[in-house]
Scaffold this active site. Structure first.
Site, PDB file in Angstrom:
ATOM      1  N   GLY A 258      -2.379 -19.432  -8.073  1.00  0.00           N
ATOM      2  CA  GLY A 258      -3.314 -19.141  -7.000  1.00  0.00           C
ATOM      3  C   GLY A 258      -2.833 -19.489  -5.607  1.00  0.00           C
ATOM      4  O   GLY A 258      -1.648 -19.414  -5.286  1.00  0.00           O
ATOM      5  N   ILE A 259      -3.795 -19.879  -4.753  1.00  0.00           N
ATOM      6  CA  ILE A 259      -3.435 -20.142  -3.368  1.00  0.00           C
ATOM      7  C   ILE A 259      -2.611 -21.418  -3.228  1.00  0.00           C
ATOM      8  O   ILE A 259      -1.882 -21.570  -2.258  1.00  0.00           O
ATOM      9  CB  ILE A 259      -4.677 -20.172  -2.442  1.00  0.00           C
ATOM     10  CG1 ILE A 259      -5.680 -21.225  -2.870  1.00  0.00           C
ATOM     11  CG2 ILE A 259      -5.334 -18.817  -2.381  1.00  0.00           C
ATOM     12  CD1 ILE A 259      -6.871 -21.322  -1.935  1.00  0.00           C
TER      13      ILE A 259
ATOM     14  N   GLY B 232      -2.552 -29.094  -7.742  1.00  0.00           N
ATOM     15  CA  GLY B 232      -2.961 -27.878  -8.434  1.00  0.00           C
ATOM     16  C   GLY B 232      -2.295 -26.625  -7.923  1.00  0.00           C
ATOM     17  O   GLY B 232      -2.955 -25.605  -7.703  1.00  0.00           O
TER      18      GLY B 232
ATOM     19  N   ASN C  49       0.351 -24.701  -9.262  1.00  0.00           N
ATOM     20  CA  ASN C  49       1.164 -23.854 -10.134  1.00  0.00           C
ATOM     21  C   ASN C  49       0.627 -22.424 -10.203  1.00  0.00           C
ATOM     22  O   ASN C  49       1.286 -21.531 -10.730  1.00  0.00           O
ATOM     23  CB  ASN C  49       1.255 -24.445 -11.548  1.00  0.00           C
ATOM     24  CG  ASN C  49      -0.095 -24.639 -12.187  1.00  0.00           C
ATOM     25  OD1 ASN C  49      -0.852 -25.500 -11.755  1.00  0.00           O
ATOM     26  ND2 ASN C  49      -0.424 -23.853 -13.200  1.00  0.00           N
TER      27      ASN C  49
ATOM     28  N   TYR D 179     -21.288 -27.318  -8.031  1.00  0.00           N
ATOM     29  CA  TYR D 179     -20.088 -26.920  -7.284  1.00  0.00           C
ATOM     30  C   TYR D 179     -20.314 -27.077  -5.785  1.00  0.00           C
ATOM     31  O   TYR D 179     -19.485 -27.663  -5.081  1.00  0.00           O
ATOM     32  CB  TYR D 179     -19.722 -25.475  -7.607  1.00  0.00           C
ATOM     33  CG  TYR D 179     -18.536 -24.974  -6.805  1.00  0.00           C
ATOM     34  CD1 TYR D 179     -17.244 -25.404  -7.097  1.00  0.00           C
ATOM     35  CD2 TYR D 179     -18.719 -24.100  -5.739  1.00  0.00           C
ATOM     36  CE1 TYR D 179     -16.158 -24.968  -6.347  1.00  0.00           C
ATOM     37  CE2 TYR D 179     -17.646 -23.656  -4.987  1.00  0.00           C
ATOM     38  CZ  TYR D 179     -16.363 -24.090  -5.300  1.00  0.00           C
ATOM     39  OH  TYR D 179     -15.291 -23.656  -4.549  1.00  0.00           O
TER      40      TYR D 179
END
Length: 300
Positions: free
Chosen positions: A38-39, A34, A36, A187
């Protein structure tokens, strides 16, 4: 003037410690899920600067290709994009199989991708989306890639959890929330699952070249809050959050310098940190491992 001082002070409270490691990763291969945006993207950029070959494991390969091109132009590093949808066990298995055919060894796996407080939905395999993506997808991926991480050189598995894990439990009797769904609680539960997974994985790889870490990156300016907040409110709150550069510092520390032992495997602000009582229970960690293996159809 007083208001400005208060705002600046509040912003500094949300600021972070920095990883000052000068370690390079020339000749090392790093997989980041993941990444592509943000962090994850910022982590890929920084590790590419340090000489690592980056494999960007992303669901949206078009966006990932653009990010890879941007980073490659900036760092001159070697970037490769591969398709990975953590909400599909078939995709996880296909990714791992393709990687095993192409690579002889990996040095760092960073389980970065995540879903944050989304409305109730299910993965391709029928799992609640947050537990399915944040925990089960990464659980299967990590186990499938362990043979590539097991070799003579040091290797690391770094899983991004959250301080929200402090509120989490493992709903063993209702993993898909068929009796009721609260997206905030779901979450938190997925994040404590990340920490418990890391705890039991540490026991399983004891005596090998692999160290494992879970971490809280901080409250970072990313698009994870898109399911909850309007644009104006999100912009206002983002002022008090970490930038992506600040948000990757503990990730870098765990990927480069941290030492893991039986009681120090959860990090925040580039230091070993307190994790919840539940997340330190070996019996729960083992029970979750066995249940997860059964859910994803993995032989132990």
């Amino acid at each position: 003037m007083l208001l400005c001082a208060v705002v600046i002070l509040t912003r500094r409270v949300f600021a972070c410690s920095f990883c000052y490691s000068q370690k390079r990763l020339d000749g090392k291969t790093v997989v980041i899920t993941g990444c592509n945006v943000g962090i994850g993207k910022e982590t890929a950029r920084e590790l590419s600067r340090r000489g690592a070959r980056i494999i960007m494991a992303c669901r949206d390969t078009k966006k990932a290709e653009k990010a890879a091109e941007e980073i490659q132009k900036e760092t001159g590093g070697e970037m490769e994009v591969m398709k990975l949808d953590l909400a599909s066990l078939a995709s996880v298995r296909a990714f791992a199989e393709e990687l095993r055919l192409k690579e002889k060894r990996l040095h760092v796996l960073i389980n970065n991708a995540g879903i944050f407080m989304c409305p109730y939905t299910r993965t391709e395999d029928g799992f609640e989306m947050q537990m399915g993506t944040n925990h089960l997808g990464h659980f299967l991926l990590t186990n499938l890639l362990l043979p590539l991480l097991t070799h003579q050189e040091p290797a690391r598995v770094v899983t991004l959890s959250s301080i929200e894990h402090l509120r989490g439990i493992i709903p063993f009797e209702d993993m898909n929330y068929e009796k009721g769904y609260n997206r905030s609680k779901a979450y938190a539960n997925s994040k404590v699952a990340n920490v418990l997974f890391t705890r039991h994985l540490a026991k399983r790889v004891q005596g090998t070249n692999i160290q494992v870490f879970a971490l809280h990156p901080g409250v970072v300016q990313t698009d994870l809050g898109r399911h909850l907040l309007g644009g104006y409110l999100l912009s206002l709150i983002s002022f008090f959050q970490k930038t992506t550069v600040e948000g990757i510092q503990t990730v870098l520390h765990c990927a480069l310098e941290a030492d893991q032992n039986d009681e120090t495997y959860y990090f925040s602000e580039c230091n070993g940190a307190y994790s919840s009582r539940i997340s330190r229970r070996d019996d729960l960690a083992e029970d979750l491992w066995h249940l997860s293996a059964k859910m994803v159809g993995m032989r132990e």
